[in-house]
Design a protein around this motif. Sequence first.
Motif, short mmCIF file in Angstrom:
data_model
loop_
_atom_site.label_atom_id
_atom_site.label_comp_id
_atom_site.label_asym_id
_atom_site.label_seq_id
_atom_site.Cartn_x
_atom_site.Cartn_y
_atom_site.Cartn_z
N SER A 42 0.84 -1.21 0.00
CA SER A 42 0.00 0.00 0.00
C SER A 42 0.86 1.25 0.00
CB SER A 42 -0.91 0.03 1.23
OG SER A 42 -1.59 -1.16 1.35
N THR A 43 1.96 1.21 0.71
CA THR A 43 2.88 2.35 0.71
C THR A 43 3.34 2.66 -0.71
OG1 THR A 43 3.64 1.85 2.96
CG2 THR A 43 5.11 3.18 1.58
N LEU A 44 3.70 1.60 -1.45
CA LEU A 44 4.16 1.75 -2.83
C LEU A 44 3.07 2.42 -3.69
CD1 LEU A 44 5.98 -1.10 -4.73
CD2 LEU A 44 4.26 0.28 -5.85
N LEU A 45 1.83 1.96 -3.55
CA LEU A 45 0.73 2.55 -4.34
C LEU A 45 0.49 4.00 -3.92
CD1 LEU A 45 -1.88 -0.39 -4.48
CD2 LEU A 45 -0.18 0.25 -6.19
N ARG A 46 0.54 4.27 -2.61
CA ARG A 46 0.29 5.65 -2.15
C ARG A 46 1.39 6.60 -2.62
NH1 ARG A 46 -1.59 3.25 2.87
NH2 ARG A 46 0.34 3.88 3.90
N LEU A 47 2.62 6.11 -2.75
CA LEU A 47 3.70 6.95 -3.28
C LEU A 47 3.44 7.29 -4.75
CD1 LEU A 47 6.86 5.23 -1.74
CD2 LEU A 47 5.99 7.50 -1.17
N LEU A 48 2.96 6.30 -5.52
CA LEU A 48 2.69 6.54 -6.95
C LEU A 48 1.55 7.54 -7.14
CD1 LEU A 48 3.08 2.95 -8.41
CD2 LEU A 48 4.49 4.94 -8.95
N LEU A 49 0.62 7.55 -6.19
CA LEU A 49 -0.51 8.48 -6.26
C LEU A 49 -0.18 9.82 -5.61
CD1 LEU A 49 -3.30 5.91 -5.46
CD2 LEU A 49 -3.20 7.32 -7.53
N ALA A 50 1.05 9.96 -5.11
CA ALA A 50 1.47 11.17 -4.39
C ALA A 50 0.59 11.45 -3.18
CB ALA A 50 1.54 12.39 -5.32
N MET A 51 0.03 10.39 -2.59
CA MET A 51 -0.66 10.53 -1.30
C MET A 51 0.38 10.56 -0.18
SD MET A 51 -3.57 7.69 -2.10
CE MET A 51 -4.42 7.73 -0.53
N GLU A 52 1.58 10.04 -0.49
CA GLU A 52 2.72 10.08 0.42
C GLU A 52 3.94 10.48 -0.41
OE1 GLU A 52 2.60 9.43 3.62
OE2 GLU A 52 0.83 8.14 3.93
N ARG A 53 4.97 11.04 0.25
CA ARG A 53 6.23 11.38 -0.44
C ARG A 53 7.32 10.45 0.05
NH1 ARG A 53 4.61 16.61 -1.99
NH2 ARG A 53 2.43 16.14 -2.35
N PRO A 54 8.25 10.08 -0.85
CA PRO A 54 9.40 9.31 -0.40
C PRO A 54 10.19 10.14 0.61
CG PRO A 54 9.34 9.43 -2.81
CD PRO A 54 8.31 10.38 -2.29
N THR A 55 10.82 9.48 1.58
CA THR A 55 11.69 10.21 2.50
C THR A 55 13.14 10.11 2.05
OG1 THR A 55 11.45 8.26 3.93
CG2 THR A 55 10.27 10.24 4.58
N SER A 56 13.42 9.22 1.07
CA SER A 56 14.75 9.19 0.44
C SER A 56 14.62 8.57 -0.94
CB SER A 56 15.74 8.39 1.30
OG SER A 56 15.30 7.06 1.42
N GLY A 57 15.65 8.76 -1.76
CA GLY A 57 15.66 8.19 -3.10
C GLY A 57 14.84 9.01 -4.08
N LYS A 58 14.61 8.43 -5.25
CA LYS A 58 13.98 9.15 -6.34
C LYS A 58 12.88 8.28 -6.95
CE LYS A 58 15.56 11.88 -10.25
NZ LYS A 58 16.72 12.50 -10.86
N LEU A 59 11.71 8.87 -7.16
CA LEU A 59 10.58 8.15 -7.76
C LEU A 59 10.07 8.94 -8.95
CD1 LEU A 59 8.37 6.06 -7.98
CD2 LEU A 59 7.18 7.17 -6.08
N LEU A 60 10.16 8.32 -10.15
CA LEU A 60 9.69 8.99 -11.36
C LEU A 60 8.50 8.26 -11.95
CD1 LEU A 60 13.14 9.54 -13.18
CD2 LEU A 60 11.88 11.20 -11.81
N LEU A 61 7.49 9.03 -12.35
CA LEU A 61 6.34 8.47 -13.07
C LEU A 61 6.21 9.24 -14.37
CD1 LEU A 61 3.88 6.56 -13.15
CD2 LEU A 61 2.56 8.42 -12.17
N ALA A 62 6.34 8.54 -15.49
CA ALA A 62 6.32 9.17 -16.81
C ALA A 62 7.25 10.38 -16.84
CB ALA A 62 4.89 9.55 -17.21
#
Length: 222
Positions: A42-62
Motif C-alpha cells: 500500500s505504501t508503494l501505491l500511495r507513493l505513486l498516487l502522491a498521497m505520500e512522499r518518499p523520504t529518500s531516493g527518487k521516484l519517477l512516473l512518466a
Amino acid sequence: MIQFEQVGKRYANGHVGLHELSFHVRTGEFVFITGHSGAGKSTLLRLLLAMERPTSGKLLLAGQDLSGITTAQIPFLRRQIGVVFQNHQLLFDRTVFDNVALPLQILGLDKVEIARRVRAALEQVSLQDKIRQYPGDLSTGQQQRVGIARAVVHQPALLLADEPTGNLDPRLAAEIMGVFEDINRHGTTVLIASHDLALIARMRQRMITLQRGRLIGDGEAA
Ligand code: ADP
Ligand code: ADP
C-alpha cells in the motif's frame, strides 16, 4: 513509465514502509506486487498516487519526479492514473452510468463526450447492458467491473489496483484478472497489489515480491 531508485519511506511514527526500493516498469507492462501484510504494497501505491512522499531516493512516473511534486501538480498526475479498490466504493444511489461518468464530470467534459466514453468503458468490462441499473442490482463481480470501468474511463496511462479480488471467490477473481489483462492488451500499464499467490501463479505475469519494505523477488510468477 515507473522508476523507483533507492526509494525509502519512513513514516512520522518511525515505521519503515519501504527500504531503498529500486525497480523499473516499462510502458505496457503488467506487474503484480505481492508480499505479506506490512510488506509495503500500500505504501508503494500511495507513493505513486502522491498521497505520500518518499523520504529518500527518487521516484519517477512518466518522467515526473514525485519526490518534489507540488500540491498544484497532483491533479495532473492523477489524470494519468486509474485506481481500483478492493471495496469498489461505488455510489449505490447512482446508476452505473453516473458512477462511471463521475471522473469525467470532475474533468469537465461535455455530455456527449462523457456518454461516449462511459459506453466505451462499460463495453471494455462487458457491462454495456447494465448502464441504467443501480450497483445494488448487480452481482459482486459485476460491481467490481463497474469499479474498473470507472478507473479506466478517463483513459489513464497507468492502472493501479489494491487487492482488487480480495472479496471475490476464485472463479470471479480469475474473471476480474482477465478484465485487467484485456485492458493491458489495449496498451494500459497495469500494476496490481495482491497477496493471492495461487491466482498470480496461474497468470504468468511479472511479479515483484516485497518483504518488510524490501524487494526480495522480481520475475515471472511460477
Ligand atoms: P504515534 O503513536 O507516534 O502517534 P501511531 O502508531 O499511533 O503513532 O500512528 C500514527 C498514525 O499512523 C495514525 O494516524 C495511525 O492511524 C497511522 N498508522 C500507524 N500504523 C499504521 C499502519 N500499520 N497502517 C496504516 N496506518 C498506520
Ligand atoms: P502492505 O500494504 O503490504 O500491508 P503497508 O504499506 O500498509 O504494507 O505497510 C508497510 C509498513 O509501513 C508497515 O510496517 C506499516 O505498519 C507501516 N505503515 C503503513 N502505513 C502507515 C502509516 N500511515 N503510518 C505509519 N506506518 C505505516
